[in-house]
Design a protein around this motif. Sequence first.
Motif, mmCIF file in Angstrom:
data_model
loop_
_atom_site.group_PDB
_atom_site.id
_atom_site.type_symbol
_atom_site.label_atom_id
_atom_site.label_comp_id
_atom_site.label_asym_id
_atom_site.label_seq_id
_atom_site.Cartn_x
_atom_site.Cartn_y
_atom_site.Cartn_z
ATOM 1 N N ARG A 52 0.958 -0.554 -0.109
ATOM 2 C CA ARG A 52 -0.083 -0.194 0.258
ATOM 3 C C ARG A 52 0.814 1.373 0.213
ATOM 4 N NH1 ARG A 52 -4.403 -1.739 -1.740
ATOM 5 N NH2 ARG A 52 -6.040 -3.045 -0.302
ATOM 6 N N ARG A 59 0.730 6.097 -6.566
ATOM 7 C CA ARG A 59 -0.192 7.368 -6.826
ATOM 8 C C ARG A 59 -0.168 8.822 -6.415
ATOM 9 N NH1 ARG A 59 -3.167 5.255 -3.573
ATOM 10 N NH2 ARG A 59 -4.678 4.125 -4.820
ATOM 11 N N ASN A 68 -6.148 11.639 -13.748
ATOM 12 C CA ASN A 68 -7.506 11.148 -12.351
ATOM 13 C C ASN A 68 -7.182 10.231 -12.640
ATOM 14 O OD1 ASN A 68 -9.801 13.655 -13.306
ATOM 15 N ND2 ASN A 68 -7.637 13.532 -15.711
ATOM 16 N N GLU A 69 -7.090 9.305 -11.128
ATOM 17 C CA GLU A 69 -7.395 8.389 -10.698
ATOM 18 C C GLU A 69 -8.801 7.329 -11.234
ATOM 19 O OE1 GLU A 69 -6.248 6.461 -7.174
ATOM 20 O OE2 GLU A 69 -6.568 4.818 -7.873
ATOM 21 N N LEU A 70 -9.255 6.037 -11.630
ATOM 22 C CA LEU A 70 -10.666 6.266 -11.718
ATOM 23 C C LEU A 70 -9.935 3.849 -11.608
ATOM 24 C CD1 LEU A 70 -9.844 5.176 -14.824
ATOM 25 C CD2 LEU A 70 -11.195 6.726 -15.059
ATOM 26 N N ILE A 136 -4.888 1.917 -10.127
ATOM 27 C CA ILE A 136 -4.363 1.317 -9.554
ATOM 28 C C ILE A 136 -5.084 0.148 -9.587
ATOM 29 C CG2 ILE A 136 -2.327 1.382 -7.743
ATOM 30 C CD1 ILE A 136 -2.129 3.519 -7.662
ATOM 31 N N SER B 6 -10.031 20.130 -16.493
ATOM 32 C CA SER B 6 -8.478 19.488 -16.516
ATOM 33 C C SER B 6 -8.929 18.119 -16.566
ATOM 34 C CB SER B 6 -7.505 19.584 -16.722
ATOM 35 O OG SER B 6 -7.014 20.327 -15.173
ATOM 36 N N SER B 7 -9.880 17.424 -15.794
ATOM 37 C CA SER B 7 -10.147 16.364 -14.788
ATOM 38 C C SER B 7 -11.565 15.461 -15.804
ATOM 39 C CB SER B 7 -10.914 16.677 -14.045
ATOM 40 O OG SER B 7 -11.748 17.147 -13.792
ATOM 41 N N PHE B 8 -11.716 13.953 -14.878
ATOM 42 C CA PHE B 8 -12.393 13.310 -15.503
ATOM 43 C C PHE B 8 -13.565 13.622 -15.338
ATOM 44 C CE2 PHE B 8 -13.423 8.624 -17.660
ATOM 45 C CZ PHE B 8 -12.924 9.611 -19.368
ATOM 46 N N THR B 42 -17.333 0.134 -14.357
ATOM 47 C CA THR B 42 -16.280 0.899 -13.446
ATOM 48 C C THR B 42 -16.343 1.989 -12.978
ATOM 49 O OG1 THR B 42 -15.909 0.286 -16.242
ATOM 50 C CG2 THR B 42 -14.443 2.308 -15.265
ATOM 51 N N TRP B 43 -15.615 2.769 -12.014
ATOM 52 C CA TRP B 43 -15.449 3.508 -11.454
ATOM 53 C C TRP B 43 -15.098 4.959 -11.288
ATOM 54 C CZ3 TRP B 43 -17.910 3.812 -6.720
ATOM 55 C CH2 TRP B 43 -18.653 2.092 -6.077
ATOM 56 N N LEU B 44 -15.488 6.225 -12.068
ATOM 57 C CA LEU B 44 -14.985 7.618 -11.589
ATOM 58 C C LEU B 44 -13.903 7.972 -11.503
ATOM 59 C CD1 LEU B 44 -17.661 7.855 -15.223
ATOM 60 C CD2 LEU B 44 -14.876 6.853 -15.760
ATOM 61 N N PRO B 45 -13.433 8.994 -11.438
ATOM 62 C CA PRO B 45 -12.682 9.387 -11.084
ATOM 63 C C PRO B 45 -13.586 10.097 -9.394
ATOM 64 C CG PRO B 45 -11.823 10.493 -12.241
ATOM 65 C CD PRO B 45 -13.290 9.881 -12.634
ATOM 66 N N LEU B 48 -14.863 6.376 -7.300
ATOM 67 C CA LEU B 48 -13.829 5.779 -6.654
ATOM 68 C C LEU B 48 -12.739 6.415 -5.039
ATOM 69 C CD1 LEU B 48 -11.706 3.986 -6.647
ATOM 70 C CD2 LEU B 48 -10.280 5.577 -8.241
ATOM 71 N N ARG B 52 -13.861 4.734 -2.048
ATOM 72 C CA ARG B 52 -12.417 4.028 -0.568
ATOM 73 C C ARG B 52 -12.958 5.135 -0.238
ATOM 74 N NH1 ARG B 52 -10.191 1.036 -3.486
ATOM 75 N NH2 ARG B 52 -8.595 1.382 -5.383
#
Lengths: 593, 593
Positions: A52, A59, A68-70, A136, B6-8, B42-45, B48, B52
């Motif tokens: 982790r 990350r 952008n994390e997805l 990730i 600038s993000s998704f 799918t988990w978009l930003p 997610l 979390r």
Amino acid sequence: MIRMSSSFVRTLREDPSDAEVASHKLLVRAGYIRRSAPGVYTWLPLGLRVMRKVEQIVREEQDAIGGNELLFSALQPREPYEATGRWEEYGPTLFRLKDRKQADYLLAPTHEEMFTLAVKDLFNSYKDLPVMLYQIQTKYRDEARPRAGLLRVREFIMKDAYSFDIDDAGLDASYFKQRGAYQRTFERLGLPTVICQADAGAMGGSRSEEFLHPTPIGEDTFVVSEGGYAANVEAVTTVVPEALPEDRIAQLPAAHVEDTPGASTIAKLTDFSNEAFPGKGYVTESGEWTRFEMLKHLVYLLTHPDGTTEPLVIALPGDREVDDKRLEVAVAPAIATAFTEEDFAKHPVLKKGYIGPEGLGLGAPSKIRYVVDPRVVPGTRWVAGAGAKDKHVYDLVFGRDFTADGTIEAAEVRDGDPAPDGSGPMRLTRGMEMGHIFQLGRKYAEALDLRVLDENGKSAVVTMGSYGIGVTRAVAAIAELHHDEKGLTWPRAVAPADVHVLATGKDQSVFDEADRIARDLEAQGLEVLYDDRPKVSPGVKFKDSELLGLPTTVVVGRGLAEGKVEIRDRASGEVAEVSPQEVVDLVVRAVRA
Amino acid sequence: MIRMSSSFVRTLREDPSDAEVASHKLLVRAGYIRRSAPGVYTWLPLGLRVMRKVEQIVREEQDAIGGNELLFSALQPREPYEATGRWEEYGPTLFRLKDRKQADYLLAPTHEEMFTLAVKDLFNSYKDLPVMLYQIQTKYRDEARPRAGLLRVREFIMKDAYSFDIDDAGLDASYFKQRGAYQRTFERLGLPTVICQADAGAMGGSRSEEFLHPTPIGEDTFVVSEGGYAANVEAVTTVVPEALPEDRIAQLPAAHVEDTPGASTIAKLTDFSNEAFPGKGYVTESGEWTRFEMLKHLVYLLTHPDGTTEPLVIALPGDREVDDKRLEVAVAPAIATAFTEEDFAKHPVLKKGYIGPEGLGLGAPSKIRYVVDPRVVPGTRWVAGAGAKDKHVYDLVFGRDFTADGTIEAAEVRDGDPAPDGSGPMRLTRGMEMGHIFQLGRKYAEALDLRVLDENGKSAVVTMGSYGIGVTRAVAAIAELHHDEKGLTWPRAVAPADVHVLATGKDQSVFDEADRIARDLEAQGLEVLYDDRPKVSPGVKFKDSELLGLPTTVVVGRGLAEGKVEIRDRASGEVAEVSPQEVVDLVVRAVRA
């Protein structure tokens, strides 16, 4: 605080029987991971904490460049992968399965398709770009030979990122952002890496670099020159000698066939030549013949993606072997296999053992594909088989006596070979691929029709970059680099906890004081592993502590009666005796240094 | 800080066509999730981030009770699941696959087997126990009908925990630790839950409770009484009336067959009885006949796990239907299906439409299994089919005229039925299962031979508890509970960010000030979503902000010229005009309140 008395932390006395490399042995023995199936591992509590931390560093650096994390599912339907051809191309390495309705699914090895479709789904204008996406996530590859613990596995955690740009300049900018992020990531992970030019392999595309961590157990071979050139051997291009001008070629002696009884190998032919024609060699000052001049001919069967096959003859200087990986890349997407007896039987023009350009009927049209090493340039002179037993042709001049269908970068790269950029001789090194960045270009966007409207309102195909880091593998590489004969020696950034407190002794006062120190350290924000096991000997606790490898250990034991506790630095082995009153401050300072 | 430019992050104007429930519609429209295959998301930003946070709350409460987090692979070999019988039992719900060597693997639906083996691997003494292990991990179940967005899916994230104890008292202690942790977890998640007695179902074991979140879209039905009884309908036991003593039974009128022309249904038989024998009913003060007394007989085909089948006749008061889920639990591990014409043909003794205890030849030995509702106790009087057309038996007394092979809890539970613990009438409610805790006991430990040495040095089988929370489902349940007609209204604990800053307007000064505020909020440790899109109208930004549903929004716009910015509370709709100088402090205070 992790109290060892009630936690699922156990060390083993024996190395696992299947362990080949130190990281595998130590991670298993120290109770960080356990194998559950070939190439599939369970992360035990301390291992999970390390993993982790690696994940979090990766990350943070992705977020810092606007990532952008997805999160995509590992389970994906066949169709997108069918559209890009990867459903087939991946072959047996892809885990495929059917659902209850007999629909085809796969466990994704990477998610190019899904990222591409996500952008197609939500974006439609150049104004939306650029965008950088990453996840990730757990990936699956059915490796033929999983091995070396976490180094070659069938399930692993990977950061995969993709950039989406409207044009090539944008792609370059995104690429260099990731390049910088990778440098910072590996720096923080304590993993030295060399950025090597790489072949993009099955992925296609243009700019492509690997972050290779130099280690003797690495599966990759790469080269570095003193002048700073670095490349995967697959990506090295041969320094090509200058061709002779035509008028000079005309002055060379004519080719002539000679009897060469018994000269059935390159070595024998070289010896024979030195005996029969001493001082006539083409490349040495002294005229001594070398294996270099003995043009070696190797025959392969090429299998194209559509299933058709054809022979391929490769000619290269007799002192070089073919490097299988370089050959693989050179012929991709076709696959080359060595010619079998059966193959030779089907192609009688190829006389095994006596193949040479003459024998192939070159000059006259030949249907056999014939490629040469880049060192074979017009005007170079060679000795080669004459297509019949015990006969060789001498003074065979490329460009005059024979030609080829092209050149091939298949010969081995050797220590001392010159770097293609003129930066001096190259040194061969083994390394482990920790990351790979490359420009996919428009391959996936075209296959899946990812287009946006450009500034002029015209539909334009998006260009993509792909950027991967193996999180699981990074854990193994760090363990591989940071250990000694006693156990692991984690760098602070990824240690499962900051400090290991040992209560060694039987007196309640020892446990009380160790307890207080552990709690105080925790109150200071440190992560504490506390060995509070009541009936375990100091010897076992010390051994476990060395095996587990936390950077700092506090030992509360016999010395307590004289007002002393110990701070041990795992990596350096240094021991400091300090008072129980100052220990917390000193440890906090060491951890935050 | 997440800059929307600038993000998704993208919202959709239309509800997804397949969405049935609010959480599904809103999570998709607001760009939190996207479907990639049936039941796979799918988990978009932003999604997610919510997921979390839920995960982290679950983790913290597990850690607080001494849970050890580890992580198993989703991909597991067949053998352990074969040993416990689950490889077969799971049927088509299990995703099965083969690797390149044709070895069988599965995508784990839960990991009882692997946890059991992990403890077996590392522990061997009662001194090692108790231990609590958990993971937060991706699970797979090939649901026949994935639906309702994240509520019924084929891939989902779950926290599964297992306790390991040497004895039953230890198991109880572990169980109640988890029970408390679950209460705190759902409290922090803002999800009211009712702890219901549950049937352990396919898992086996003893103490078993579900945490049900009351919601009209729930798939579970549960009951609550005013006195605090709560149970899943499958677990409700019928309040059994007192049996008549034998001497009183002897005084009851003898059974007699009557002609009942045309009384082919319970309703018709009741009407007929009221016409033909008014005032003779058995249960009402007035003597009016009710459907209750008309003993209904239903026939099922039982299929046992070994594949053998047998008929099962269920007798229950005519005013009750069979509840399929209760029946399923009552006959498990056998499976009950309604008798078909073909089945009736094979069993001529069962005369469709006229079945009654008489017709079954009861009294004389019968091979047909015959069970009754628990309300059918000795001394109760019934009207039932006489085994022939247009004939019914009246004054049929249980315990005198007929008996049964046992009782069955298969009748529906109704609003107003008395709670089994005497705590008053029960109310039926729909709920969604958010968590399930239960005592597995020694089932898995026995199947996989998990034993430790006890205090006397004897080998003892370990006893286990199992504790699950659906993380993915919790996200959906929270969204379902916290939304209004404009969009989502996240509770602070799980919101994707603390505050949404909107720059609404065209003046650079607006953007500059919004920028400053966003940065200052971030510097205070807050998570900021910043709508800095340059050419998007205030109207669109407001709508997006309501749809995205962050708890607090700061609007920097036209008012700025007069020294005003707005703080909006999404849930209450309250708007406060404040000065740009005080806005950061006020928002920080609101978030931390």
